[in-house]
Design a protein around this motif. Structure first.
Motif, PDB file in Angstrom:
ATOM      1  N   LYS A   9       0.814  -1.216   0.000  1.00 57.07           N
ATOM      2  CA  LYS A   9       0.000   0.000   0.000  1.00 57.07           C
ATOM      3  C   LYS A   9       0.848   1.267   0.000  1.00 57.07           C
ATOM      4  O   LYS A   9       0.546   2.223  -0.719  1.00 57.07           O
ATOM      5  N   VAL A  10       1.926   1.277   0.799  1.00 59.45           N
ATOM      6  CA  VAL A  10       2.760   2.485   0.809  1.00 59.45           C
ATOM      7  C   VAL A  10       3.569   2.604  -0.478  1.00 59.45           C
ATOM      8  O   VAL A  10       3.876   3.712  -0.939  1.00 59.45           O
ATOM      9  N   ALA A  11       3.894   1.458  -1.105  1.00 56.32           N
ATOM     10  CA  ALA A  11       4.576   1.500  -2.407  1.00 56.32           C
ATOM     11  C   ALA A  11       3.643   2.089  -3.464  1.00 56.32           C
ATOM     12  O   ALA A  11       4.070   2.866  -4.329  1.00 56.32           O
ATOM     13  N   LEU A  12       2.362   1.749  -3.387  1.00 52.88           N
ATOM     14  CA  LEU A  12       1.365   2.322  -4.304  1.00 52.88           C
ATOM     15  C   LEU A  12       1.198   3.823  -4.070  1.00 52.88           C
ATOM     16  O   LEU A  12       0.996   4.587  -5.019  1.00 52.88           O
ATOM     17  N   LEU A  13       1.279   4.231  -2.806  1.00 51.24           N
ATOM     18  CA  LEU A  13       1.194   5.664  -2.482  1.00 51.24           C
ATOM     19  C   LEU A  13       2.305   6.430  -3.185  1.00 51.24           C
ATOM     20  O   LEU A  13       2.079   7.515  -3.741  1.00 51.24           O
ATOM     21  N   SER A  14       3.507   5.870  -3.196  1.00 52.75           N
ATOM     22  CA  SER A  14       4.641   6.503  -3.861  1.00 52.75           C
ATOM     23  C   SER A  14       4.414   6.607  -5.363  1.00 52.75           C
ATOM     24  O   SER A  14       4.713   7.637  -5.981  1.00 52.75           O
ATOM     25  N   ILE A  15       3.861   5.561  -5.968  1.00 50.94           N
ATOM     26  CA  ILE A  15       3.581   5.567  -7.410  1.00 50.94           C
ATOM     27  C   ILE A  15       2.583   6.665  -7.757  1.00 50.94           C
ATOM     28  O   ILE A  15       2.777   7.433  -8.710  1.00 50.94           O
ATOM     29  N   CYS A  16       1.520   6.755  -6.973  1.00 46.20           N
ATOM     30  CA  CYS A  16       0.472   7.757  -7.240  1.00 46.20           C
ATOM     31  C   CYS A  16       1.008   9.181  -7.075  1.00 46.20           C
ATOM     32  O   CYS A  16       0.754  10.047  -7.927  1.00 46.20           O
ATOM     33  N   SER A  17       1.743   9.432  -5.999  1.00 47.99           N
ATOM     34  CA  SER A  17       2.244  10.790  -5.755  1.00 47.99           C
ATOM     35  C   SER A  17       3.246  11.199  -6.831  1.00 47.99           C
ATOM     36  O   SER A  17       3.229  12.336  -7.317  1.00 47.99           O
ATOM     37  N   ASN A  18       4.118  10.270  -7.228  1.00 47.75           N
ATOM     38  CA  ASN A  18       5.098  10.584  -8.273  1.00 47.75           C
ATOM     39  C   ASN A  18       4.427  10.890  -9.606  1.00 47.75           C
ATOM     40  O   ASN A  18       4.854  11.787 -10.333  1.00 47.75           O
ATOM     41  N   ALA A  41      11.466  17.188 -13.334  1.00 49.48           N
ATOM     42  CA  ALA A  41      10.504  16.262 -13.942  1.00 49.48           C
ATOM     43  C   ALA A  41      11.205  14.957 -14.332  1.00 49.48           C
ATOM     44  O   ALA A  41      10.654  13.859 -14.151  1.00 49.48           O
ATOM     45  N   ILE A  42      12.428  15.080 -14.860  1.00 50.41           N
ATOM     46  CA  ILE A  42      13.218  13.887 -15.199  1.00 50.41           C
ATOM     47  C   ILE A  42      13.508  13.080 -13.934  1.00 50.41           C
ATOM     48  O   ILE A  42      13.371  11.857 -13.904  1.00 50.41           O
ATOM     49  N   HIS A  43      13.915  13.806 -12.876  1.00 52.22           N
ATOM     50  CA  HIS A  43      14.191  13.150 -11.596  1.00 52.22           C
ATOM     51  C   HIS A  43      12.956  12.402 -11.100  1.00 52.22           C
ATOM     52  O   HIS A  43      13.030  11.240 -10.676  1.00 52.22           O
ATOM     53  N   SER A  44      11.806  13.047 -11.150  1.00 51.58           N
ATOM     54  CA  SER A  44      10.568  12.420 -10.679  1.00 51.58           C
ATOM     55  C   SER A  44      10.160  11.237 -11.559  1.00 51.58           C
ATOM     56  O   SER A  44       9.563  10.279 -11.076  1.00 51.58           O
ATOM     57  N   SER A  45      10.488  11.319 -12.857  1.00 55.40           N
ATOM     58  CA  SER A  45      10.194  10.194 -13.752  1.00 55.40           C
ATOM     59  C   SER A  45      10.997   8.969 -13.340  1.00 55.40           C
ATOM     60  O   SER A  45      10.480   7.843 -13.331  1.00 55.40           O
ATOM     61  N   MET A  46      12.267   9.203 -12.998  1.00 53.34           N
ATOM     62  CA  MET A  46      13.093   8.103 -12.505  1.00 53.34           C
ATOM     63  C   MET A  46      12.592   7.615 -11.146  1.00 53.34           C
ATOM     64  O   MET A  46      12.639   6.427 -10.839  1.00 53.34           O
ATOM     65  N   ASP A  47      12.108   8.548 -10.340  1.00 52.04           N
ATOM     66  CA  ASP A  47      11.513   8.165  -9.051  1.00 52.04           C
ATOM     67  C   ASP A  47      10.295   7.271  -9.253  1.00 52.04           C
ATOM     68  O   ASP A  47      10.061   6.338  -8.481  1.00 52.04           O
ATOM     69  N   LEU A  48       9.514   7.579 -10.299  1.00 52.62           N
ATOM     70  CA  LEU A  48       8.332   6.761 -10.593  1.00 52.62           C
ATOM     71  C   LEU A  48       8.744   5.346 -10.976  1.00 52.62           C
ATOM     72  O   LEU A  48       8.154   4.362 -10.496  1.00 52.62           O
ATOM     73  N   VAL A  49       9.758   5.249 -11.842  1.00 58.40           N
ATOM     74  CA  VAL A  49      10.249   3.911 -12.218  1.00 58.40           C
ATOM     75  C   VAL A  49      10.775   3.190 -10.982  1.00 58.40           C
ATOM     76  O   VAL A  49      10.516   1.996 -10.782  1.00 58.40           O
ATOM     77  N   ALA A  50      11.493   3.927 -10.135  1.00 57.43           N
ATOM     78  CA  ALA A  50      12.018   3.337  -8.896  1.00 57.43           C
ATOM     79  C   ALA A  50      10.883   2.867  -7.984  1.00 57.43           C
ATOM     80  O   ALA A  50      10.978   1.820  -7.342  1.00 57.43           O
ATOM     81  N   SER A  51       9.797   3.642  -7.937  1.00 57.44           N
ATOM     82  CA  SER A  51       8.639   3.257  -7.123  1.00 57.44           C
ATOM     83  C   SER A  51       8.003   1.983  -7.662  1.00 57.44           C
ATOM     84  O   SER A  51       7.541   1.129  -6.894  1.00 57.44           O
ATOM     85  N   LEU A  52       7.966   1.850  -8.981  1.00 58.72           N
ATOM     86  CA  LEU A  52       7.423   0.631  -9.597  1.00 58.72           C
ATOM     87  C   LEU A  52       8.319  -0.567  -9.276  1.00 58.72           C
ATOM     88  O   LEU A  52       7.822  -1.672  -9.000  1.00 58.72           O
ATOM     89  N   VAL A  53       9.645  -0.336  -9.288  1.00 56.02           N
ATOM     90  CA  VAL A  53      10.592  -1.396  -8.915  1.00 56.02           C
ATOM     91  C   VAL A  53      10.382  -1.800  -7.462  1.00 56.02           C
ATOM     92  O   VAL A  53      10.340  -2.989  -7.125  1.00 56.02           O
ATOM     93  N   ALA A  54      10.227  -0.796  -6.580  1.00 57.23           N
ATOM     94  CA  ALA A  54      10.006  -1.073  -5.155  1.00 57.23           C
ATOM     95  C   ALA A  54       8.706  -1.833  -4.940  1.00 57.23           C
ATOM     96  O   ALA A  54       8.647  -2.770  -4.135  1.00 57.23           O
ATOM     97  N   PHE A  55       7.659  -1.436  -5.669  1.00 58.42           N
ATOM     98  CA  PHE A  55       6.359  -2.102  -5.552  1.00 58.42           C
ATOM     99  C   PHE A  55       6.485  -3.581  -5.938  1.00 58.42           C
ATOM    100  O   PHE A  55       5.976  -4.463  -5.234  1.00 58.42           O
ATOM    101  N   THR A  56       7.173  -3.835  -7.044  1.00 59.09           N
ATOM    102  CA  THR A  56       7.375  -5.220  -7.484  1.00 59.09           C
ATOM    103  C   THR A  56       8.214  -5.996  -6.477  1.00 59.09           C
ATOM    104  O   THR A  56       7.914  -7.152  -6.151  1.00 59.09           O
ATOM    105  N   ALA A  57       9.260  -5.339  -5.964  1.00 63.09           N
ATOM    106  CA  ALA A  57      10.167  -6.003  -5.028  1.00 63.09           C
ATOM    107  C   ALA A  57       9.476  -6.410  -3.735  1.00 63.09           C
ATOM    108  O   ALA A  57       9.662  -7.524  -3.247  1.00 63.09           O
ATOM    109  N   VAL A  58       8.656  -5.520  -3.167  1.00 58.99           N
ATOM    110  CA  VAL A  58       8.013  -5.854  -1.888  1.00 58.99           C
ATOM    111  C   VAL A  58       6.974  -6.955  -2.066  1.00 58.99           C
ATOM    112  O   VAL A  58       6.729  -7.742  -1.150  1.00 58.99           O
ATOM    113  N   ARG A  59       6.362  -7.008  -3.250  1.00 53.80           N
ATOM    114  CA  ARG A  59       5.400  -8.096  -3.510  1.00 53.80           C
ATOM    115  C   ARG A  59       6.114  -9.431  -3.664  1.00 53.80           C
ATOM    116  O   ARG A  59       5.687 -10.446  -3.115  1.00 53.80           O
TER     117      ARG A  59
END
Length: 306
Positions: A9-18, A41-59
Motif C-alpha cells: 500500500k505504501v509503495a502504491l502511495l509513492s507511485i500515485c504521488s510521483n 521532472a526527469i528526476h521524478s520520472s526516474m523516481d516513478l520507475v524506482a517506485s514501480l521497482v520497489a512495488f514489485t520487489a516488496v510483492r
C-alpha cells in the motif's frame, strides 16, 4: 493488516504521488521554460520507475520460501536497491546534459511564480509521503521501501532548491542560475545513488549484521547459557547475514556429551525462541558439538562452513 499488504500500500502511495508530481512539473517546466524544473521532472520520472521497482520487489520478497528458493525471496529487495541506484545515475546524467546545453543558450523564465508554487507543492507532498514510507520501511525492515523513501526525501531538497533558484533568477535576472541549480541537483542525486548501490551490494554479498545486532545476539545466547550452565558449555563460530528483511544467524554450541538427543534439542529450541523473540524476522541454525575437554575457537577457520 499483514506486512506484505502494508508494504504494498505504501509503495502504491509513492507511485500515485510521483505520477501526479511529474504531470505538474512537466506543465510548470513547459510554461516557464526552466531547465531546472525540467530536470526535476526527469528526476521524478526516474523516481516513478524506482517506485514501480520497489512495488514489485516488496510483492515478490513477501513470497514464502519454496523448493527453488529455500532461503526465501528477500534478496529481491536488495537487488531492487541497486536497480534504483542505477536509475538515479541515469537521471543525473540527463539533468547535467540538459543543464550544460541551456547554459550556452539561456532562456528567460516565464510564469516564475507558478513554477515556484509547483516546486513548493512538490516539496511538501514528497515530505509527507517520504515520511510515511520511511516509517513503514523501518518498522518492516524493507530496503526497497527505504530506498524509495530516500528518493522522495532527496526530491524534497531538490524541489526546494529549484524553487529558490527560480526566485533568485526573478530577483536578479541572472539566467545562468537555472543551469547551476540543475547541476547542483544532479550532484545531490549522484550522492544518493552511490549510497543506495553501495548498501544494496553489501547485503547481496552477505555482509554480517551490524555490531549492535551481533552484540544483542551474543547477549541472548549468554543469557540462555547462564540458565543452562551445566549443559551448555559454550558457543562459537557465529555467522550472521541478512536477506531482504530476514536475519540469518548460524553458530555452533558445545554441550555436555552425556545429554540425550532430546535434552540437546530442547537447548537448541530455547536458543531459537529467545533469538527470534529478540530480533524480528530471524532464522536461526545451530550445530551441536559434544564437549571433548578442549576450548573451542570462536573464529571461523579459513575455508570452513557450518
Amino acid at each position: 493488516m499483514s506486512t506484505s499488504n502494508r508494504k504494498t500500500k505504501v509503495a502504491l502511495l509513492s507511485i500515485c504521488s510521483n505520477t501526479v508530481l511529474i504531470i505538474l512539473k512537466i506543465m510548470a517546466g513547459l510554461l516557464s521554460g526552466s531547465v531546472s524544473i525540467i530536470s526535476e521532472a526527469i528526476h521524478s520520472s526516474m523516481d516513478l520507475v524506482a517506485s514501480l521497482v520497489a512495488f514489485t520487489a516488496v510483492r515478490k520478497s513477501s513470497k514464502p520460501a519454496d523448493r527453488d528458493h529455500p532461503y526465501g525471496h528477500g534478496k529481491i529487495e536488495n537487488l531492487s536497491g541497486i536497480v534504483e541506484g542505477i536509475l538515479i545515475f541515469i537521471a543525473a546524467g540527463l539533468i547535467v546534459f540538459e543543464a550544460v546545453k541551456k547554459m550556452f543558450e539561456p532562456i528567460e523564465i516565464e510564469q516564475a511564480w507558478v513554477a515556484i508554487a509547483v516546486m513548493t507543492v512538490a516539496a511538501l507532498v514528497n515530505f509527507f509521503v517520504s515520511k510515511t514510507i520511511y516509517k513503514v520501511a523501518k518498522e518492516e525492515d524493507s530496503m526497497a521501501l527505504e530506498a524509495d523513501a530516500l528518493h522522495l526525501k532527496t526530491d524534497v531538497y531538490t524541489s526546494l532548491g529549484v524553487g529558490i533558484g527560480i526566485l533568485l533568477i526573478k530577483l536578479t535576472d541572472f539566467m545562468i542560475l537555472d543551469s547551476i541549480v540543475a547541476i547542483l541537483v544532479a550532484l545531490l542525486i549522484v550522492k544518493e545513488a552511490w549510497s543506495l548501490c553501495y548498501n544494496a551490494l553489501e547485503y547481496l554479498m552477505d555482509i554480517r549484521l551490524s555490531d549492535e545486532e551481533e552484540q544483542e545476539i551474543k547477549g541472548v545466547i549468554e543469557k540462555v547459557k547462564d540458565k543452562n550452565a551445566q549443559q551448555l558449555i559454550d558457543y562459537h563460530k557465529l555467522k550472521t547475514r541478512k536477506s531482504g528483511n530476514v536475519r540469518h544467524i548460524d553458530f555452533h554450541i558445545t554441550v555436555d556429551p552425556s545429554l540425550t538427543v532430546k535434552e540437546a534439542h530442547d537447548i537448541v529450541g530455547c536458543l531459537k525462541k529467545e533469538l527470534c523473540d529478540a530480533l524480528k524476522n530471524t532464522r536461526v541454525s545451530v550445530h551441536i558439538d559434544p564437549y571433548n575437554g578442549q576450548e573451542n575457537n570462536d573464529e571461523l577457520d579459513d575455508h570452513e562452513t557450518i
